[in-house]
Design a protein around this motif. Structure first.
Motif, PDB file in Angstrom:
ATOM      1  N   GLY A  16      79.619  18.141  23.409  1.00 27.60           N
ATOM      2  CA  GLY A  16      78.493  18.771  22.697  1.00 27.60           C
ATOM      3  C   GLY A  16      78.942  20.060  22.038  1.00 27.60           C
ATOM      4  O   GLY A  16      80.067  20.178  21.575  1.00 27.60           O
ATOM      5  N   GLY A  17      78.066  21.074  21.995  1.00 29.28           N
ATOM      6  CA  GLY A  17      78.402  22.358  21.363  1.00 29.28           C
ATOM      7  C   GLY A  17      78.139  22.344  19.870  1.00 29.28           C
ATOM      8  O   GLY A  17      77.774  21.307  19.284  1.00 29.28           O
ATOM      9  N   THR A  18      78.353  23.491  19.258  1.00 32.38           N
ATOM     10  CA  THR A  18      78.070  23.661  17.827  1.00 32.38           C
ATOM     11  C   THR A  18      78.829  22.663  16.964  1.00 32.38           C
ATOM     12  O   THR A  18      78.340  22.223  15.922  1.00 32.38           O
ATOM     13  N   VAL A  19      80.043  22.306  17.393  1.00 34.80           N
ATOM     14  CA  VAL A  19      80.849  21.351  16.629  1.00 34.80           C
ATOM     15  C   VAL A  19      80.090  20.039  16.437  1.00 34.80           C
ATOM     16  O   VAL A  19      80.303  19.325  15.448  1.00 34.80           O
ATOM     17  N   SER A  20      79.176  19.736  17.343  1.00 36.85           N
ATOM     18  CA  SER A  20      78.431  18.463  17.252  1.00 36.85           C
ATOM     19  C   SER A  20      76.971  18.689  16.866  1.00 36.85           C
ATOM     20  O   SER A  20      76.160  17.780  16.946  1.00 36.85           O
ATOM     21  N   MET A  21      76.644  19.932  16.466  1.00 34.81           N
ATOM     22  CA  MET A  21      75.212  20.232  16.248  1.00 34.81           C
ATOM     23  C   MET A  21      74.773  20.021  14.800  1.00 34.81           C
ATOM     24  O   MET A  21      75.482  20.343  13.862  1.00 34.81           O
ATOM     25  N   GLN A  22      73.568  19.488  14.695  1.00 37.93           N
ATOM     26  CA  GLN A  22      72.930  19.310  13.388  1.00 37.93           C
ATOM     27  C   GLN A  22      71.471  19.713  13.516  1.00 37.93           C
ATOM     28  O   GLN A  22      70.915  19.680  14.616  1.00 37.93           O
ATOM     29  N   LEU A  59      76.232  15.602  25.848  1.00 41.21           N
ATOM     30  CA  LEU A  59      75.903  16.278  24.581  1.00 41.21           C
ATOM     31  C   LEU A  59      75.083  17.509  24.928  1.00 41.21           C
ATOM     32  O   LEU A  59      73.862  17.515  24.821  1.00 41.21           O
ATOM     33  N   LEU A  60      75.788  18.557  25.365  1.00 39.80           N
ATOM     34  CA  LEU A  60      75.112  19.746  25.880  1.00 39.80           C
ATOM     35  C   LEU A  60      75.537  20.982  25.093  1.00 39.80           C
ATOM     36  O   LEU A  60      76.671  21.062  24.619  1.00 39.80           O
ATOM     37  N   PRO A  61      74.642  21.967  25.006  1.00 38.45           N
ATOM     38  CA  PRO A  61      75.127  23.291  24.607  1.00 38.45           C
ATOM     39  C   PRO A  61      75.992  23.792  25.761  1.00 38.45           C
ATOM     40  O   PRO A  61      75.705  23.495  26.932  1.00 38.45           O
ATOM     41  N   SER A  62      77.035  24.547  25.472  1.00 41.83           N
ATOM     42  CA  SER A  62      77.996  24.839  26.548  1.00 41.83           C
ATOM     43  C   SER A  62      77.420  25.749  27.617  1.00 41.83           C
ATOM     44  O   SER A  62      77.946  25.813  28.730  1.00 41.83           O
ATOM     45  N   ALA A  63      76.319  26.443  27.313  1.00 41.00           N
ATOM     46  CA  ALA A  63      75.667  27.260  28.343  1.00 41.00           C
ATOM     47  C   ALA A  63      75.162  26.393  29.489  1.00 41.00           C
ATOM     48  O   ALA A  63      74.962  26.879  30.607  1.00 41.00           O
ATOM     49  N   GLN A  92      83.839  21.035  22.695  1.00 40.74           N
ATOM     50  CA  GLN A  92      82.695  21.570  23.439  1.00 40.74           C
ATOM     51  C   GLN A  92      82.191  22.829  22.751  1.00 40.74           C
ATOM     52  O   GLN A  92      82.821  23.329  21.809  1.00 40.74           O
ATOM     53  N   GLY A  93      81.093  23.383  23.248  1.00 38.01           N
ATOM     54  CA  GLY A  93      80.572  24.632  22.714  1.00 38.01           C
ATOM     55  C   GLY A  93      81.500  25.787  23.016  1.00 38.01           C
ATOM     56  O   GLY A  93      82.211  25.782  24.030  1.00 38.01           O
ATOM     57  N   THR A  94      81.489  26.757  22.126  1.00 34.07           N
ATOM     58  CA  THR A  94      82.424  27.866  22.293  1.00 34.07           C
ATOM     59  C   THR A  94      81.926  28.938  23.266  1.00 34.07           C
ATOM     60  O   THR A  94      82.704  29.771  23.709  1.00 34.07           O
ATOM     61  N   ASP A  95      80.624  28.912  23.578  1.00 36.42           N
ATOM     62  CA  ASP A  95      80.075  30.006  24.392  1.00 36.42           C
ATOM     63  C   ASP A  95      80.740  30.109  25.768  1.00 36.42           C
ATOM     64  O   ASP A  95      80.920  31.210  26.286  1.00 36.42           O
ATOM     65  N   THR A  96      81.044  28.985  26.381  1.00 37.99           N
ATOM     66  CA  THR A  96      81.672  29.025  27.712  1.00 37.99           C
ATOM     67  C   THR A  96      83.077  28.432  27.695  1.00 37.99           C
ATOM     68  O   THR A  96      83.651  28.151  28.743  1.00 37.99           O
ATOM     69  N   GLY A 118      86.370  23.581  19.443  1.00 37.45           N
ATOM     70  CA  GLY A 118      84.932  23.616  19.154  1.00 37.45           C
ATOM     71  C   GLY A 118      84.750  24.103  17.737  1.00 37.45           C
ATOM     72  O   GLY A 118      85.637  23.930  16.898  1.00 37.45           O
ATOM     73  N   ALA A 119      83.623  24.721  17.476  1.00 35.06           N
ATOM     74  CA  ALA A 119      83.371  25.235  16.129  1.00 35.06           C
ATOM     75  C   ALA A 119      82.396  26.387  16.211  1.00 35.06           C
ATOM     76  O   ALA A 119      81.608  26.478  17.150  1.00 35.06           O
ATOM     77  N   MET A 120      82.465  27.253  15.239  1.00 36.15           N
ATOM     78  CA  MET A 120      81.512  28.361  15.171  1.00 36.15           C
ATOM     79  C   MET A 120      80.354  28.037  14.229  1.00 36.15           C
ATOM     80  O   MET A 120      79.278  28.605  14.361  1.00 36.15           O
ATOM     81  N   ARG A 166      89.736  34.759  25.279  1.00 36.35           N
ATOM     82  CA  ARG A 166      88.359  35.218  25.448  1.00 36.35           C
ATOM     83  C   ARG A 166      87.614  35.063  24.126  1.00 36.35           C
ATOM     84  O   ARG A 166      88.199  35.258  23.056  1.00 36.35           O
ATOM     85  N   LYS A 167      86.332  34.745  24.242  1.00 31.93           N
ATOM     86  CA  LYS A 167      85.482  34.776  23.056  1.00 31.93           C
ATOM     87  C   LYS A 167      85.075  36.233  22.868  1.00 31.93           C
ATOM     88  O   LYS A 167      84.420  36.814  23.734  1.00 31.93           O
ATOM     89  N   THR A 168      85.462  36.821  21.740  1.00 30.64           N
ATOM     90  CA  THR A 168      85.240  38.254  21.551  1.00 30.64           C
ATOM     91  C   THR A 168      84.280  38.553  20.395  1.00 30.64           C
ATOM     92  O   THR A 168      84.109  39.710  20.027  1.00 30.64           O
TER      93      THR A 168
HETATM   94  N1  GLU Z   1      78.347  29.173  19.293  1.00 27.79           N
HETATM   95  C1  GLU Z   1      78.232  28.209  20.322  1.00 27.79           C
HETATM   96  C2  GLU Z   1      79.149  27.040  20.013  1.00 27.79           C
HETATM   97  O1  GLU Z   1      80.054  27.251  19.387  1.00 27.79           O
HETATM   98  C3  GLU Z   1      76.836  27.884  20.656  1.00 27.79           C
HETATM   99  C4  GLU Z   1      76.545  26.664  21.424  1.00 27.79           C
HETATM  100  C5  GLU Z   1      77.462  26.270  22.544  1.00 27.79           C
HETATM  101  O2  GLU Z   1      78.266  27.035  23.050  1.00 27.79           O
HETATM  102  O3  GLU Z   1      77.324  25.115  22.942  1.00 27.79           O
HETATM  103  O4  GLU Z   1      79.163  25.939  20.301  1.00 27.79           O
END
Ligand code: GLU
Length: 331
Positions: A16-22, A59-63, A92-96, A118-120, A166-168
């Motif tokens: 999941g994560g932003t890379v897969s978000m629409q 298919l989750l947000p990484s949080a 996956q999502g970049t947050d975690t 992942g993707a921003m 680290r995500k900075t």
């Molecule tokens: N900016 C985050 C991402 O890159 C938000 C959502 C997440 O971490 O799943 O994916």
């Protein structure tokens, strides 16, 4: 012979994560939607690099990822390698991502690369970075030079070690850094170029216990100690404190933490975002000399979040005694 048969086998796992978000309904924001096959569909070039099998593991947000999800992901990745995959890539999502990559790295027993990306920018936005990051991650995962480096994080054509990254930045495209260590390497014209040889790795066995919890608190100016004091009664079995500067806390916190350290491991890290904790500079109550004398562990440059993961895994192995050895490598 069919050309495809000669291509290396790569397994792509999508979380999941932003890379897969629409976006769905107007005004509702983007959510994870794209499965593995759909991520590949935008990148036909990948088919000429490897035989890629995909699995959408969640298919989750990484949080909302958890240690249990990451253990399931690890089992999947191990099965793929045992079944003949020569490289594994996770999206996956970049947050975690800095945490999940380190979690996997501590448990990844193979020389075969496991690359996390992942993707921003969401997949439905102009200038999305997901396809470029996925391509670079596959190129890194397939490179022989990537072997023996554990879990690698690839974004923005940069290669980071899981332990250092680290995500900075919250929204910038260049959101990842490895403070103090720098890049492990970078991707140029599709080639993975490393700045140093692989370092010796230590790997943990799978944790047996999984129900325990490790708390993470951060110091701040004029913090009261009510939450801190309640840690043992809430059932936590370990504590990490993101301390001021070189790993410092107030005199009041130092007293509470000393009491807690009689019952469970307590690690003091720095909340600053880069640099190690001190060992023998400051002599005031709540500074490193005092904290060490009270039985606390100094994290070196391992960030508070990664300290929590390391401690959780060691407690799950009933091997808290190994903690000083692991942290010594970060001093
Ligand atoms: N900016 C985050 C991402 O890159 C938000 C959502 C997440 O971490 O799943 O994916």
């Amino acid at each position: 012979m069919n050309d495809k048969v000669c291509l290396p086998r790569l397994s792509l796992g999508c979380l999941g994560g932003t890379v897969s978000m629409q976006s769905g309904l107007p005004g509702h924001g983007v959510t994870p939607k794209l499965e593995g096959r759909e991520l590949l569909a935008g990148l036909p070039l990948l088919g000429s690099l490897a035989q890629i099998s995909t699995a959408t593991l969640c298919l989750l947000p990484s949080a909302s990822l958890s240690f249990q999800v990451m253990l399931d992901v690890l089992s999947w990745a191990r099965r793929e390698v045992e079944g003949g995959a020569q490289a594994v890539v996770l999206t996956q999502g970049t947050d975690t991502l800095e945490e999940s990559a380190y979690f996997l790295d501590l448990l990844w027993p193979f020389d075969v690369p496991l690359v996390v990306t992942g993707a921003m920018r969401p997949a439905s936005h102009p200038g999305r970075d997901g396809p470029a990051n996925l391509l670079a991650a596959v190129q890194v995962a397939l490179a022989v030079e990537s072997h023996g480096r554990g879990v690698l994080v690839v974004l923005n054509d940069q290669i980071h070690l899981a332990a250092d990254v680290r995500k900075t930045a919250s929204l910038a495209m260049a959101a990842f850094e490895s403070p103090g260590w720098g890049l492990e390497g970078y991707v140029v014209e599709g080639r993975a170029i490393y700045r140093r040889p692989p370092a010796l790795r230590k790997v943990l066995p799978l944790p047996r216990g999984r129900e325990h919890r490790v708390a993470l608190l951060e110091t701040c100016l004029d913090a009261d100690s009510a939450l801190l004091q309640s840690i043992p009664t809430l059932g936590y079995e370990g504590l990490v404190v993101g301390g001021f500067g070189a790993g410092h806390v107030s005199a009041v916190w130092a007293e509470s933490m000393a009491r807690i350290a009689q019952d469970m491991p307590v690690i003091v890290a720095t909340r600053t975002g880069s640099g190690p904790t001190a060992r023998a500079t400051y002599g005031f109550a709540g500074a490193e000399i005092d904290l060490v004398s009270k039985g606390l562990h100094m994290a070196g440059d391992l960030c508070p979040r990664k300290c929590r993961i390391l401690l959780w895994l060691l407690i799950g192995l009933d091997n808290q005694a190994a903690l000083p050895g692991w942290l010594a490598a970060r001093q």
